[in-house]
Design an enzyme around this catalytic site. Structure first.
Site, short mmCIF file in Angstrom:
data_model
loop_
_atom_site.label_atom_id
_atom_site.label_comp_id
_atom_site.label_asym_id
_atom_site.label_seq_id
_atom_site.Cartn_x
_atom_site.Cartn_y
_atom_site.Cartn_z
CG ASP A 227 -3.40 -21.40 -14.26
OD1 ASP A 227 -3.18 -21.19 -13.03
OD2 ASP A 227 -3.70 -20.47 -15.03
C1 BGC Z 1 -3.46 -17.94 -12.65
C2 BGC Z 1 -1.97 -18.24 -12.70
C3 BGC Z 1 -1.40 -18.20 -11.30
C4 BGC Z 1 -2.16 -19.19 -10.43
C5 BGC Z 1 -1.67 -19.24 -9.00
C6 BGC Z 1 -4.17 -18.82 -11.65
O1 BGC Z 1 -5.48 -18.42 -11.50
O2 BGC Z 1 -4.01 -18.10 -13.93
O3 BGC Z 1 -1.30 -17.31 -13.51
O4 BGC Z 1 -0.03 -18.46 -11.31
O5 BGC Z 1 -3.53 -18.83 -10.41
O6 BGC Z 1 -1.99 -18.08 -8.33
#
Ligand code: BGC
Length: 822
Positions: A227
């Site tokens: 993530d």
């Molecule tokens: C989220 C993810 C997301 C990523 C990119 C993170 O803060 O938890 O689900 O894909 O950001 O935007």
């Protein structure tokens, strides 16, 4: 699909130097991977997310189809429809230059307070798995990669970056891993995202579970990406089966790059591990057409508005319909036509079509309930009823104009640190968000100030409130008079998601005469925001004059009393339900409960439409004629709503999650001392309600259509061949006067079990369409896994007799059969 075979992939890896390989393991920028000509690899682009494909620009200049929220998709209980949405998203991805979608989110609805509840499918692992498999199959069938997230136990948001979830092995296997397992094994997901949190003592980007479960047990050959900013320490993450640290570049976000290179050279990290990670990156690229020689299919064209409208209608849950108030009859009770419809509520005018956070996209337009009912030709009168509970919306038409008075929009100028203008943008709205530098204009360090210029023109005389939401220093001027010059700061300890979705608000009053224009200038000093390295985002807000809540309530009630039918649209907003924070209350914000009660008292023909992505409390549910739960309905929301209210489409949804009557006994996602202990084990959602003998407001699986059904018989094929599955046949009959759709659900139970189990659990389901009077035999194959439990490190079947109950919800199971398994 791909002309690149495994031997070819391996030889490409072998051609690269260690430097080239390590460079590939961190993103090149916020959304993309590095290209590597030495391996024939082009730039591969990722993008959020579950409710649409954002693309690399995050504003109205590059709009995206906004599909109904994942809770809505799960509420269809319709795998074919969800697969079609997957194909639609693939077409969107290709249109927007995206190769890999950062979706679906298959964490569970462990608690209704979870901020990303709207973004996950269900509280039930089987329903989540079936919907998730369909979504990923649909998407990947068109050559666009899915990223199943967040692995694992990111089921709430509070302290999500650091919390350690403690969960026992059986619960982990039977609940939280189950959807990932089905999607990896059955749909062959091409990517998985490791979550921010830890599980049982290891942060997930370093967790041994990545290798032991994904690689070794499930034979996963796809990629594991972190993530965003979840990769903490270089070496432990490299030794774990994490392949790609996102975002990049490494100089800004770390932690691999040089540190990893050194660790490999010093023998602390085996180069074979690096080769495997690179191989997985190249394999993903080959699958999405990012390697030379690999050609992905071209997604089939999709009629987006039609598909979205039908999907939204298919997700709406008719939770209550006293005396068949719905569907509304266009010809009216006496044939003289349906009279005036009082449309009431803040969400009726401003369509809430998606939840907040990284899943947010900019739809090309949104059809609000007001737009939808008017387009259906109804005589609609609108009253907001209450206002004060919502943040003011971004300035928009008809008030917002460009500086020259043309069209809705604003002109932007970008200033360098030395004060020179280095770029400009002409924008169509007042929501501003740059996440990967300032696009063509420059890197974050090159821009010191952004200035917005526009005109606000009053439609009526009164006090407007003009302002901003964002963080950092903002200076707002109207006709060159300073309204404020202030630095807005974020709540201490706020998460990135909260900072993005619910930054502080500053408003100033502005008294205007009818038709009066004012020239507005808003300046933001980019580097006064602590988030500047991540991105710059703010909105110019405008609230038009309105009465007090008391006045608005009185107007709405009078309108309802004087109309044939009242439709009250209540709900939440993207700022209430969002990534980055959990809800602290399930109550509808503001005075919406009071609004519903007073309208229902004034007009017995009151329909309440609930526009939220997740459960809200409805203390008035027993006092209103009909309740329709519509989720965040995507950008065709209002059209779908009109279709369902008028009976032109069936409300096809069934609850994918229990809708509680009160907050008593609900699990929270609040950690204590950095730890979130899943002490409830298997007992989440309906399993917990059943165990405690608590009555929800609406049970899991609940929802009606516009016809009636009888459940006539069940047969269970328990021949020696099963497992692998148990075949159940349920006979249902449409006993009403309209064609309809029924979701037949089968729950298993094991009353005399030697192991602790829920009272019942969903074992299979199927949807069926039937004409009036028609009888249909519905075949449902219950997978072997539905009868197994996890014990002593493996799946096991407790031999003996299971009860199988079939019906229309977890609380309405008129038919019972048994199956004896050895
Ligand atoms: C989220 C993810 C997301 C990523 C990119 C993170 O803060 O938890 O689900 O894909 O950001 O935007």
């Amino acid at each position: 699909m791909t002309a690149v075979d495994e031997a070819d992939l391996r030889s490409r890896v072998a051609r690269l130097s260690l430097d080239q390989k390590v460079r590939l393991l961190t993103g090149a920028d916020f959304w993309a991977l590095y290209p590597e000509p030495g391996a024939g690899l082009r730039r591969v682009v990722t993008s959020d997310g579950p409710a649409g494909v954002r693309g690399e620009t995050w504003d109205e200049r590059d709009s995206s189809a906004n599909v109904p929220s994942p809770t809505a998709l799960a509420a269809t209980w319709d795998c074919d429809r969800v697969a079609a949405i997957g194909r639609l998203l693939a077409a969107e991805a290709r249109r927007k230059g995206v190769d890999v979608l950062l979706a679906p989110t298959v964490n569970l609805h462990r608690t209704p307070y979870g901020g990303r509840h709207f973004e996950c499918f269900s509280e039930d692992p089987l329903l989540t798995a079936r919907i998730g498999v369909a979504y990923v199959r649909g998407l990947q069938s068109q050559g666009v990669g899915a990223t199943v997230k967040h692995f694992i136990c990111n089921d709430s948001e509070t302290e999500r970056m650091s919390v350690d979830v403690r969960v026992d092995e059986r619960t982990l296997r039977e609940l939280y891993l189950a959807p990932f397992e089905a999607i990896v094994r059955e749909a062959g997901a091409w990517a998985v995202m490791a979550s921010y949190n830890g599980v049982n003592g290891s942060t997930m980007t370093e967790s041994p579970l990545l290798r032991s479960i994904l690689h070794d047990e499930w034979g996963y050959d796809g990629l594991v990406m972190s993530d965003w900013t979840a990769t903490r320490a270089a070496e432990p993450a490299a030794r774990a089966a994490l392949d790609l640290a996102m975002p990049g570049p490494v100089e800004r976000f770390g932690p691999w790059g040089h540190a990893l290179l050194e660790a490999v050279r010093a023998g602390r990290v085996d180069e074979a591990l690096i080769d495997d990670k690179v191989l997985r990156i190249l394999r993903l690229a080959a699958r999405v057409g990012g390697l030379d020689g690999a050609v992905p299919p071209t997604p089939a064209p999709v009629d987006v508005p039609r598909e979205l409208r039908a999907a939204a209608a298919a997700s709406f849950v008719l939770a209550r319909n006293e005396r068949s108030l719905l569907p509304l009859d266009r010809s009216g009770p006496d044939g003289s036509g349906l009279g005036r419809v009082a449309l009431i509520g803040p969400n009726a005018e401003i369509a809430r079509t998606l939840g907040g956070g990284s899943a947010t996209v900019y739809p090309p337009y949104t059809v609000s309930p007001l737009d939808g009912l008017r387009a259906a030709g109804l005589d609609v009168a609108f009253a907001p009823g209450v206002l004060g509970h919502l943040r003011p919306a971004a300035a928009r038409a008809p008030w917002l104009l460009r500086p020259d008075g043309s069209g809705p929009g604003a002109d932007l100028r970008f200033f360098s640190p030395s004060g020179g203008v280095i770029g400009s943008e002409q924008r169509g709205g007042a929501v501003f968000r740059w996440m990967n530098g300032f696009a063509a204009i420059g890197a974050p360090e090159e821009i010191a100030r952004v200035e917005v210029r526009c005109v606000i023109r009053a439609t009526e005389a009164g006090t407007y409130r003009l302002g901003v939401t964002g963080i950092g220093r903002f200076r707002l001027l109207a006709d060159e008079a300073v309204l404020f010059d202030e630095t807005l700061t974020m709540r201490q300890g706020a998460d990135v998601g909260e900072t993005l979705m619910a930054p502080p608000v500053r408003l100033a009053p502005l008294d205007l005469a009818a038709g009066q224009p004012v020239e507005v200038r808003l300046a933001h000093d980019v580097h006064t925001s602590p988030m500047a390295g991540f991105g710059t985002f703010f909105q110019l807000l405008l609230e038009a004059p309105h009465g007090t809540d008391d006045e608005e309530l009185a107007t709405a009630v009078a309108l309802a009393a004087d109309s044939d039918v009242a439709v009250v649209v209540v709900g939440t907003t993207a700022e209430v339900e969002s990534e980055g924070f959990d809800r602290t209350s399930l109550a509808l914000p503001g005075r919406q409960d009071e609004l519903v009660r007073r309208v229902a008292a004034a007009n017995p023909r009151t329909v309440v439409v609930v526009n939220s992505g997740a459960p809200v409390l409805m203390p008035w549910a027993g006092e209103v004629g009909a309740v329709l739960l519509t989720w965040f309905g995507g950008h065709e929301f209002g059209h779908a709503l009109a279709d369902v209210l008028l009976g032109e489409a069936e409300p096809g949804g069934r609850l994918p999650t229990t809708w509680p009557a009160t907050e008593d006994g609900l699990l929270s996602g609040q950690p204590a001392g950095g730890v979130l202990d899943y002490t409830e084990g298997l007992f989440i959602g309906y399993r917990a309600f059943d165990r405690d003998g608590r009555e929800p407001l609406f049970p899991f699986g609940h929802g009606g259509g516009y016809t009636t059904w009888s459940y006539d018989s069940i047969t269970v094929d328990c021949d020696e061949a099963s497992p692998p599955g148990v075949a159940v046949c349920v006979e249902v009959r449409n006993t009403g006067s309209r064609p309809g759709r029924e979701v037949v659900q089968v729950y298993a139970s094991r009353p005399d079990s030697a192991v602790e189990r829920p009272a019942r659990w969903l074992a299979g389901f199927a949807a069926v369409d039937a004409d009036p009077g028609e009888t249909v035999n519905v075949g449902i194959l219950l997978p072997e896994r539905a009868f197994q439990h996890w014990a002593d490190g493996g799946w096991t079947l407790e031999a003996g007799t299971f009860t199988l109950a079939a019906g229309a919800s977890s609380a309405s199971l008129p038919l019972t059969g048994t199956v004896t398994l050895k």
